[in-house]
Design an enzyme around this catalytic site. Structure first.
Site, short mmCIF file in Angstrom:
data_model
loop_
_atom_site.label_atom_id
_atom_site.label_comp_id
_atom_site.label_asym_id
_atom_site.label_seq_id
_atom_site.Cartn_x
_atom_site.Cartn_y
_atom_site.Cartn_z
N CYS A 135 -57.75 -23.00 14.40
CA CYS A 135 -57.08 -22.89 15.70
C CYS A 135 -56.60 -24.24 16.23
O CYS A 135 -55.67 -24.29 17.04
CB CYS A 135 -58.02 -22.28 16.72
SG CYS A 135 -59.30 -21.29 15.98
N CYS A 175 -67.50 -21.16 13.37
CA CYS A 175 -66.15 -21.71 13.60
C CYS A 175 -65.32 -21.61 12.33
O CYS A 175 -65.76 -22.02 11.27
CB CYS A 175 -66.27 -23.17 14.03
SG CYS A 175 -64.71 -24.07 13.98
N CYS A 224 -63.35 -17.24 20.24
CA CYS A 224 -64.19 -17.48 19.05
C CYS A 224 -65.67 -17.48 19.41
O CYS A 224 -66.48 -16.91 18.68
CB CYS A 224 -63.79 -18.79 18.36
SG CYS A 224 -64.21 -20.29 19.28
N GLU A 228 -66.92 -31.04 10.51
CA GLU A 228 -66.09 -32.09 11.12
C GLU A 228 -66.10 -33.37 10.29
O GLU A 228 -67.11 -33.71 9.67
CB GLU A 228 -66.57 -32.38 12.55
CG GLU A 228 -66.09 -31.36 13.58
CD GLU A 228 -66.74 -29.99 13.51
OE1 GLU A 228 -67.83 -29.86 12.92
OE2 GLU A 228 -66.15 -29.02 14.03
N HIS A 286 -56.41 -24.70 23.68
CA HIS A 286 -57.63 -24.75 22.87
C HIS A 286 -58.86 -24.39 23.69
O HIS A 286 -59.80 -23.79 23.17
CB HIS A 286 -57.77 -26.13 22.22
CG HIS A 286 -58.62 -26.07 20.99
ND1 HIS A 286 -58.31 -25.27 19.92
CD2 HIS A 286 -59.80 -26.64 20.70
CE1 HIS A 286 -59.26 -25.37 19.01
NE2 HIS A 286 -60.19 -26.21 19.45
N GLU A 313 -71.24 -28.64 19.88
CA GLU A 313 -69.84 -28.25 19.66
C GLU A 313 -69.34 -27.46 20.87
O GLU A 313 -68.22 -27.66 21.34
CB GLU A 313 -69.72 -27.44 18.36
CG GLU A 313 -68.33 -27.50 17.73
CD GLU A 313 -67.35 -26.59 18.39
OE1 GLU A 313 -66.15 -26.91 18.40
OE2 GLU A 313 -67.76 -25.55 18.93
N TYR A 328 -61.94 -20.86 23.27
CA TYR A 328 -63.39 -20.80 23.19
C TYR A 328 -63.96 -19.51 23.80
O TYR A 328 -65.09 -19.13 23.49
CB TYR A 328 -64.00 -22.04 23.88
CG TYR A 328 -64.11 -23.22 22.92
CD1 TYR A 328 -63.01 -23.66 22.21
CD2 TYR A 328 -65.32 -23.88 22.73
CE1 TYR A 328 -63.12 -24.73 21.32
CE2 TYR A 328 -65.43 -24.95 21.85
CZ TYR A 328 -64.32 -25.36 21.15
OH TYR A 328 -64.44 -26.41 20.27
N THR A 357 -62.23 -31.08 13.19
CA THR A 357 -62.66 -29.78 12.66
C THR A 357 -61.79 -29.34 11.49
O THR A 357 -60.56 -29.39 11.58
CB THR A 357 -62.57 -28.72 13.79
OG1 THR A 357 -63.50 -29.07 14.80
CG2 THR A 357 -62.87 -27.32 13.29
FE1 SF4 Z 1 -63.49 -23.43 15.83
FE2 SF4 Z 1 -63.28 -21.94 18.00
FE3 SF4 Z 1 -62.09 -24.33 17.88
FE4 SF4 Z 1 -61.20 -22.23 16.45
S1 SF4 Z 1 -61.22 -22.45 18.69
S2 SF4 Z 1 -61.43 -24.33 15.75
S3 SF4 Z 1 -63.11 -21.25 15.90
S4 SF4 Z 1 -64.32 -23.93 17.86
FE FE Z 2 -64.20 -26.44 18.13
#
Ligand code: SF4
Ligand code: FE
Length: 479
Positions: free
Chosen positions: A102, A98, A298, A256, A291, A442, A295, A189
Site C-alpha cells: 500500500c 502487513c 489493514c 522493514e 496511508h 508499527e 490503517y 516497508t
Molecule cells: Fe502494511 Fe497496512 Fe501499511 Fe499496507 S497500509 S503497508 S498493510 S501497514
Molecule cells: Fe505500515
C-alpha cells in the site's frame, strides 16, 4: 497481472544488495528472515487472480483501459477509495499481517497529483514522464515500495543545516541525462521484496532545501543502492527448525529495511521532482492522508484474525461462555469497527484533486491513524488478558517435540476436549507474535507518529470556525 508464483520468480531475476545480521545475502528472497514477507506480498498477487475478489483486487486502468491490480491503480473515484479500504481489510484477513504494497500505491497517487501541479505551475514535464512510468508499472504489475522517511539526524535542524548534509536524501549532482542521489531512507516497508523504490521527500522544502526535493523511481538492484534488513523481536525464531514459534508463516509486520543510496544515478525518465520543494509539502500531506486511512482497513483485517484467535483460545480455555469474556471480545469488536468505519468514512468524504484522482478527507484519515495508535494496544491488552500468562511463558516447540518431556508437556497443556494441545499452542504463538513490540510499534509509528496526526488534525479542525459556530448558537457577539 502476475500471480504469486510469477511475482516470486520475477524477484529472483533481480540482484539487489541486501545485508542482514552482518552478512550480505546471496539469495535474499529465500532467506528465512525475508521469505515470510515475500510470501505475504505474493498473496496480494494471488488474490488479484481470484475471480471471487476481482471487484476489490482489480480495477480498470484509466490510462490504458486494461484490467490492472488495484495496487497499481489511481484512485479515480470515491468508489475506488472505499474499495481500497475493503481490499485492505480482506488481505489483512487473509494474511493476518502487513502485506506491504500500500505504501507504493499511495506513493503513486501522491506523485501523480503533485507532478500534474508542478508541470502546470512550472512548465516541466514530470507528469508525462510519470504517466509513462505508471503505465509500465501497471502493465508489468510491479511492486513498488514507497520510501519517504529520512534518517533525519538532528531533528531540530532542517535538512540543509545538518552538520552532515546527507541526513535527508538529496541530489548531489545534476547531469544532462539525470540526477545522482545520496542519503538514507529508513523503516521502508516491503522494500527488500519490491521491484522498485519510489523515493519521495519527507517534508515541505523552501528554496534553500531544493536539493532535498527529489522524487524518483529506483530499481531495487540499481548500482549504489544497498538495503539493510531490520531486526524484530523474536526474529531468531524464523531461523529455528520450523516456524512454529513464530505463530505465522507470513511475516510479523512489513519486513522493514534501511536503504542506503550511495550516489545512485537516476535517469531523467525516472525523475519526477528535482528541486520544486514548494510542492513537497502537498505530496507528504496527501500521501500521509491516504496511508493513514489505510490503517483502518489493514489493521481491522489483522485485528479480525486476532479476535478470531482470541475467541478460539477462550473456547480452549473453557471461558468463552463467561459474560465478562464475551464483553471483552465485544470491546475488541467495537475498537476494530471504529477504525474501519472512520477509514470508510474518510474515503466516502473524498474530494477530487486537480490531476483527477481522489483524496480522502484528511481530518478523518488522520483520526483513523490516531485511533490505531491507541486501539491496537488496547486490542493487544484485551487479547493478553483473555489469552492468559501462557502467552509469555509457553515452552518452545522444540520442547514439545522432545522425546522425553514432549509427551508430558502435551498432556499438561491440554485444554478443553476436542482441541489438540498443538492447536492451543498455535493460538498462543499467533497472539504472542501479533501483539509483540514489532506489531504495536508499527501501529504507533507506521504512516507517521501520533504527533504528526495531531498536527494535521488541529490544522484541519479549523478551531476559529468552530468558535464562530459556538458564538452564534450561544449568543455571543463577534468582536
Ligand atoms: Fe502494511 Fe497496512 Fe501499511 Fe499496507 S497500509 S503497508 S498493510 S501497514
Ligand atoms: Fe505500515
Amino acid at each position: 497481472m502476475m500471480n504469486g508464483k510469477q511475482y516470486v520468480e520475477s524477484l529472483k531475476a533481480l540482484r539487489p544488495r541486501v545485508y542482514y545480521q552482518g552478512e550480505k545475502l546471496d539469495a535474499p528472497y529465500d532467506h528465512p528472515a525475508i521469505l515470510p514477507h515475500v510470501k505475504t506480498a505474493a498473496v496480494t498477487y494471488d488474490l488479484a487472480g481470484d475471480p471471487k475478489h476481482a471487484d476489490l483486487m482489480t480495477a480498470t486502468s484509466h490510462l490504458t483501459g486494461e484490467t490492472v491490480s488495484r495496487f497499481t491503480h489511481l484512485f479515480w473515484s470515491v468508489d475506488d477509495l472505499v474499495r481500497k479500504i475493503e481490499m485492505l481489510r480482506l488481505i489483512g484477513q487473509e494474511t493476518g499481517t502487513c502485506f506491504q504494497r500500500c505504501v507504493g500505491l499511495d506513493g503513486i497517487n501522491a506523485i501523480w497529483s503533485v507532478t500534474y501541479e508542478i508541470d502546470r505551475a512550472k512548465g516541466t514535464d514530470y507528469h508525462a514522464r510519470f504517466r509513462k512510468y505508471l503505465e509500465r508499472l501497471q502493465r508489468e504489475d510491479r511492486m513498488t515500495a514507497g520510501a519517504m522517511t529520512d534518517v533525519k539526524g538532528d531533528r531540530s535542524l532542517p535538512p540543509w543545516q545538518q552538520p552532515d548534509p546527507d541526513m535527508y536524501v538529496r541530489i548531489v549532482e545534476r547531469r544532462p541525462d539525470g540526477v545522482v542521489i545520496r542519503g538514507a531512507k529508513t523503516h521502508i516497508t516491503g522494500a527488500v521484496n519490491s521491484h522498485e523504490i519510489l523515493v519521495m521527500p519527507t517534508l515541505g522544502l523552501p528554496p534553500e532545501g531544493a536539493d532535498y526535493a527529489v522524487i524518483c523511481a529506483v530499481p531495487i538492484d540499481a548500482p549504489g543502492l544497498t538495503l539493510v534488513f531490520g531486526r524484530q523481536t523474536n526474529d531468531e525464531r524464523k531461523e529455528e527448525g520450523g516456524m512454529f514459534d513464530c505463530g505465522t508463516s507470513f511475516g510479523v509486520v512489513g519486513g522493514e529495511s534501511t536503504l542506503l543510496f550511495e550516489d545512485v544515478f537516476v535517469p531523467h525518465d525516472r525523475v519526477f521532482m528535482a528541486g520544486e520543494g514548494e510542492f513537497a509539502g502537498s505530496l507528504v500531506d496527501r500521501f500521509s492522508a491516504w496511508h493513514r486511512a489505510n490503517y483502518g482497513g489493514c489493521k481491522a483485517g489483522n485485528a479480525d484474525i486476532l479476535l478470531g484467535a482470541t475467541t478460539i483460545l477462550a473456547e480452549v480455555h473453557g471461558t468463552i461462555k463467561n459474560s465478562i469474556v464475551k464483553d471483552k471480545l465485544t470491546e475488541i469488536v467495537h475498537l476494530v469497527e471504529t477504525i474501519y468505519a472512520s477509514a470508510v468514512g474518510s474515503s466516502a468524504m473524498g474530494t477530487q484533486l486537480p490531476a483527477g484522482n481522489w483524496l480522502v478527507d484528511p481530518l478523518l484519515a488522520n483520526t483513523v491513524k490516531q485511533n490505531v495508535t491507541r486501539f491496537l494496544y488496547q486490542i493487544g491488552r484485551l487479547a493478553h488478558d483473555l489469552g492468559g500468562g501462557l502467552l509469555s511463558t509457553l515452552p518452545s516447540d522444540a520442547d514439545f517435540r522432545n522425546g522425553e518431556v514432549g509427551g508430558l508437556l502435551t498432556k499438561y497443556f491440554a485444554g478443553k476436549q476436542g482441541f489438540a494441545t498443538e492447536e492451543k499452542r498455535k493460538l498462543c504463538r499467533y497472539i504472542e507474535n501479533m501483539t509483540s513490540v514489532a506489531t504495536l510499534v508499527e501501529a504507533m509509528h507506521g504512516a507517521g507518529s501520533p504527533q504528526a496526526q495531531r498536527i494535521v488534525m488541529l490544522r484541519q479542525a479549523n478551531l476559529p470556525e468552530k468558535a464562530r459556530m459556538a458564538k452564534k448558537v450561544i449568543g455571543i457577539s463577534e468582536k
